[in-house]
Scaffold this active site. Structure first.
Site, PDB file in Angstrom:
ATOM      1  CG  ASP A  77       0.775  -2.124  11.084  1.00  0.00           C
ATOM      2  OD1 ASP A  77       1.584  -2.761  10.376  1.00  0.00           O
ATOM      3  OD2 ASP A  77       1.124  -1.319  11.967  1.00  0.00           O
ATOM      4  CB  ILE A  78       1.359  -6.415   6.849  1.00  0.00           C
ATOM      5  CG1 ILE A  78       2.542  -5.513   6.483  1.00  0.00           C
ATOM      6  CG2 ILE A  78       0.248  -6.322   5.822  1.00  0.00           C
ATOM      7  CD1 ILE A  78       3.335  -6.009   5.256  1.00  0.00           C
TER       8      ILE A  78
ATOM      9  CB  ALA B 168       6.895  -2.620   0.507  1.00  0.00           C
ATOM     10  CE1 TYR B 169      10.176   3.452   6.008  1.00  0.00           C
ATOM     11  CE2 TYR B 169      12.177   2.603   5.005  1.00  0.00           C
ATOM     12  CZ  TYR B 169      11.506   3.592   5.695  1.00  0.00           C
ATOM     13  OH  TYR B 169      12.174   4.741   6.064  1.00  0.00           O
ATOM     14  CB  THR B 170       8.822   1.745  -1.217  1.00  0.00           C
ATOM     15  OG1 THR B 170       7.992   2.862  -0.864  1.00  0.00           O
ATOM     16  CG2 THR B 170       7.951   0.526  -1.391  1.00  0.00           C
TER      17      THR B 170
ATOM     18  CB  THR C 135      13.037  -4.494  -5.755  1.00  0.00           C
ATOM     19  OG1 THR C 135      13.946  -3.567  -6.317  1.00  0.00           O
ATOM     20  CG2 THR C 135      13.688  -5.059  -4.501  1.00  0.00           C
ATOM     21  CG  ASP C 136      15.789  -3.286 -10.261  1.00  0.00           C
ATOM     22  OD1 ASP C 136      15.199  -2.811  -9.252  1.00  0.00           O
ATOM     23  OD2 ASP C 136      16.292  -2.554 -11.136  1.00  0.00           O
TER      24      ASP C 136
ATOM     25  CE1 TYR D 143      12.227  -1.408  -0.888  1.00  0.00           C
ATOM     26  CE2 TYR D 143      13.749  -1.505  -2.750  1.00  0.00           C
ATOM     27  CZ  TYR D 143      12.469  -1.571  -2.252  1.00  0.00           C
ATOM     28  OH  TYR D 143      11.417  -1.799  -3.101  1.00  0.00           O
TER      29      TYR D 143
ATOM     30  CE  LYS E 259      10.302  -5.670  -1.775  1.00  0.00           C
ATOM     31  NZ  LYS E 259       8.889  -5.483  -1.354  1.00  0.00           N
TER      32      LYS E 259
HETATM   33  N1  NAP Z   1       8.184   1.930  -6.608  1.00  0.00           N
HETATM   34  C1  NAP Z   1       9.131   1.284  -7.273  1.00  0.00           C
HETATM   35  O1  NAP Z   1       9.819   1.861  -8.124  1.00  0.00           O
HETATM   36  C2  NAP Z   1       9.374  -0.185  -7.025  1.00  0.00           C
HETATM   37  C3  NAP Z   1      10.407  -0.821  -7.723  1.00  0.00           C
HETATM   38  C4  NAP Z   1      10.621  -2.193  -7.493  1.00  0.00           C
HETATM   39  C5  NAP Z   1       9.824  -2.890  -6.600  1.00  0.00           C
HETATM   40  N2  NAP Z   1       8.847  -2.240  -5.927  1.00  0.00           N
HETATM   41  C6  NAP Z   1       8.033  -3.016  -4.973  1.00  0.00           C
HETATM   42  O2  NAP Z   1       6.684  -2.970  -5.407  1.00  0.00           O
HETATM   43  C7  NAP Z   1       5.801  -2.980  -4.294  1.00  0.00           C
HETATM   44  C8  NAP Z   1       4.822  -1.830  -4.410  1.00  0.00           C
HETATM   45  O3  NAP Z   1       5.564  -0.618  -4.465  1.00  0.00           O
HETATM   46  P1  NAP Z   1       4.879   0.809  -4.513  1.00  0.00           P
HETATM   47  O4  NAP Z   1       5.800   1.715  -5.224  1.00  0.00           O
HETATM   48  O5  NAP Z   1       3.475   0.660  -4.948  1.00  0.00           O
HETATM   49  O6  NAP Z   1       4.949   1.181  -2.961  1.00  0.00           O
HETATM   50  P2  NAP Z   1       4.309   2.437  -2.207  1.00  0.00           P
HETATM   51  O7  NAP Z   1       3.691   3.371  -3.173  1.00  0.00           O
HETATM   52  O8  NAP Z   1       5.350   2.928  -1.266  1.00  0.00           O
HETATM   53  O9  NAP Z   1       3.134   1.729  -1.385  1.00  0.00           O
HETATM   54  C9  NAP Z   1       3.342   0.900  -0.302  1.00  0.00           C
HETATM   55  C10 NAP Z   1       2.106   0.995   0.567  1.00  0.00           C
HETATM   56  O10 NAP Z   1       2.286   0.123   1.696  1.00  0.00           O
HETATM   57  C11 NAP Z   1       1.865   0.838   2.850  1.00  0.00           C
HETATM   58  N3  NAP Z   1       2.443   0.297   4.070  1.00  0.00           N
HETATM   59  C12 NAP Z   1       3.583   0.653   4.699  1.00  0.00           C
HETATM   60  N4  NAP Z   1       3.714  -0.013   5.844  1.00  0.00           N
HETATM   61  C13 NAP Z   1       2.630  -0.810   5.951  1.00  0.00           C
HETATM   62  C14 NAP Z   1       2.198  -1.724   6.940  1.00  0.00           C
HETATM   63  N5  NAP Z   1       2.896  -1.945   8.051  1.00  0.00           N
HETATM   64  N6  NAP Z   1       1.027  -2.368   6.746  1.00  0.00           N
HETATM   65  C15 NAP Z   1       0.293  -2.147   5.631  1.00  0.00           C
HETATM   66  N7  NAP Z   1       0.653  -1.281   4.678  1.00  0.00           N
HETATM   67  C16 NAP Z   1       1.815  -0.612   4.835  1.00  0.00           C
HETATM   68  C17 NAP Z   1       2.327   2.252   2.573  1.00  0.00           C
HETATM   69  O11 NAP Z   1       1.727   3.161   3.451  1.00  0.00           O
HETATM   70  P3  NAP Z   1       2.586   4.491   3.860  1.00  0.00           P
HETATM   71  O12 NAP Z   1       2.750   5.261   2.600  1.00  0.00           O
HETATM   72  O13 NAP Z   1       1.717   5.143   4.881  1.00  0.00           O
HETATM   73  O14 NAP Z   1       3.888   3.993   4.417  1.00  0.00           O
HETATM   74  C18 NAP Z   1       1.886   2.416   1.124  1.00  0.00           C
HETATM   75  O15 NAP Z   1       0.531   2.794   1.025  1.00  0.00           O
HETATM   76  C19 NAP Z   1       6.684  -2.946  -3.054  1.00  0.00           C
HETATM   77  O16 NAP Z   1       6.852  -4.239  -2.567  1.00  0.00           O
HETATM   78  C20 NAP Z   1       8.015  -2.435  -3.579  1.00  0.00           C
HETATM   79  O17 NAP Z   1       9.093  -2.931  -2.801  1.00  0.00           O
HETATM   80  C21 NAP Z   1       8.587  -0.904  -6.119  1.00  0.00           C
END
Ligand code: NAP
Length: 302
Positions: A47-48, A71-73, A112-113, A135, A139
């Site tokens: 847990d980060i 991340a919390y996304t 993110t954008d 959010y 970021k």
């Molecule tokens: N998805 C998009 O469209 C998008 C667009 C732009 C940027 N991004 C960025 O890209 C990155 C990856 O996105 P993603 O879509 O792959 O995200 P994701 O599918 O939501 O994955 C994030 C992972 O981080 C875990 N996590 C949450 N809290 C944590 C904690 N305290 N310690 C360790 N792990 C934790 C989550 O677990 P839980 O599921 O249990 O919470 C999940 O497995 C993020 O930084 C996001 O902001 C994403």
């Protein structure tokens, strides 16, 4: 190299873990107890937001690279759960920085954008930052912490990730496919624009950034700039699903909790000038995704 991946169960974390493990010694971590897909990789719960856990793991592994995919996304959830969003997206990054400082570890962080306000996207790296939802603010705050650190840092801003992943939560393509396959009508906004990014290609970009030790802020998105509604139509087309179930709606009418940038999206020229990378068209990426899904479904059917 020893590479620690956080958020390894998430969309990008899964693809980075699988891809980087072919070349590097990957230590995959996430907040859950187990990895949610098959992989020979080392996995530990991390847990980060818990500094002591982070410190202990970094001191054990002494990674040369940390790829922070945790991340919390939940964009709307971030408005209601501001403290949680900040704890994960900002304090979590602070913990990683503090823990690796003595090892001068290269941190690759995904942003993110949504750090932009969406008044005139797609955006370049030095365009004015102005997040319009919480959010996006978290970021941006994490980007500032990384820039301020004396570590080798790469910030990759991306947008609308999609791909065939085990974690299906925020995966727009899976959401569209599942609903259309079940005959459920869906409402999709026609006034939010971006250039959706195939998550497999972002994992490849991450690998190249590691190899070249590229530092700085870079944008990476897909080749096609379009609205979410147009994206949904493309999905229906490639997966041969009924596009009449996709209903156009405006952001205003949908009344999402968090404000959304309208003209978001990213220009990837700087990254293309630094690395030999490809921008994928939506069609090509969706076709790849479809073959992957068909292969898995065939295996499941025996
Ligand atoms: N998805 C998009 O469209 C998008 C667009 C732009 C940027 N991004 C960025 O890209 C990155 C990856 O996105 P993603 O879509 O792959 O995200 P994701 O599918 O939501 O994955 C994030 C992972 O981080 C875990 N996590 C949450 N809290 C944590 C904690 N305290 N310690 C360790 N792990 C934790 C989550 O677990 P839980 O599921 O249990 O919470 C999940 O497995 C993020 O930084 C996001 O902001 C994403």
């Amino acid at each position: 190299m020893r590479v620690l991946v956080t958020g390894a169960n998430g969309m990008l974390g899964e693809k980075c873990t699988q891809r980087l493990n072919n070349k590097h010694q990957v230590f995959a971590t996430d907040v859950q107890e187990n990895l949610i897909y098959d992989s020979p990789v080392n996995y530990s719960q991390l847990d980060i937001t818990e500094f002591k856990q982070v410190e202990k793991m970094i001191n054990q592994i002494k990674p040369e690279v940390v790829v922070n995919c945790a991340a919390y996304t939940d964009v709307d959830g971030s408005e209601d759960n501001k403290k949680l969003a900040k704890t994960i997206n900002v304090n979590g990054v602070h913990n990683l920085i503090e823990a690796v400082e003595q090892y001068n570890t290269h941190i690759i962080h995904i942003s993110t954008d949504y750090v932009f306000d969406g008044s005139h996207g797609p955006y370049e790296e030095d365009d004015e930052i102005n997040p319009i939802n919480y959010y996006g603010q978290t970021k941006y705050d994490s980007e500032k912490l990384l820039i301020k650190s004396n570590l080798p840092v790469t910030i990759i801003r991306t947008n609308v990730l999609f791909g065939n992943t085990q974690s299906k939560g925020a995966n727009f393509v899976h959401w569209v496919i599942d609903n259309l396959r079940n005959g459920n009508p869906i409402k999709v906004v026609n006034d939010q624009f971006g250039n959706p990014t195939w998550v497999d290609s972002l994992a490849e970009v991450t690998e190249k950034i590691i190899d070249k030790k590229l530092e700085g802020i870079y944008h990476y998105g897909g080749e096609d700039y379009l609205s979410r509604f147009e994206f949904a139509l493309e999905i229906a087309d490639v997966f041969a699903l009924d596009n009449k179930l996709i209903k156009k709606v405006t952001t205003r009418a949908l009344n999402q909790k968090a404000a959304r940038p309208y003209k978001a999206g990213l220009i990837s020229d700087k990254l293309q000038n630094s690395l030999d990378i490809k921008l994928y068209s939506i069609k090509d990426a969706l076709k790849e995704m479809k073959s992957e899904i068909e292969e898995i479904e065939e295996k499941e059917d025996g």
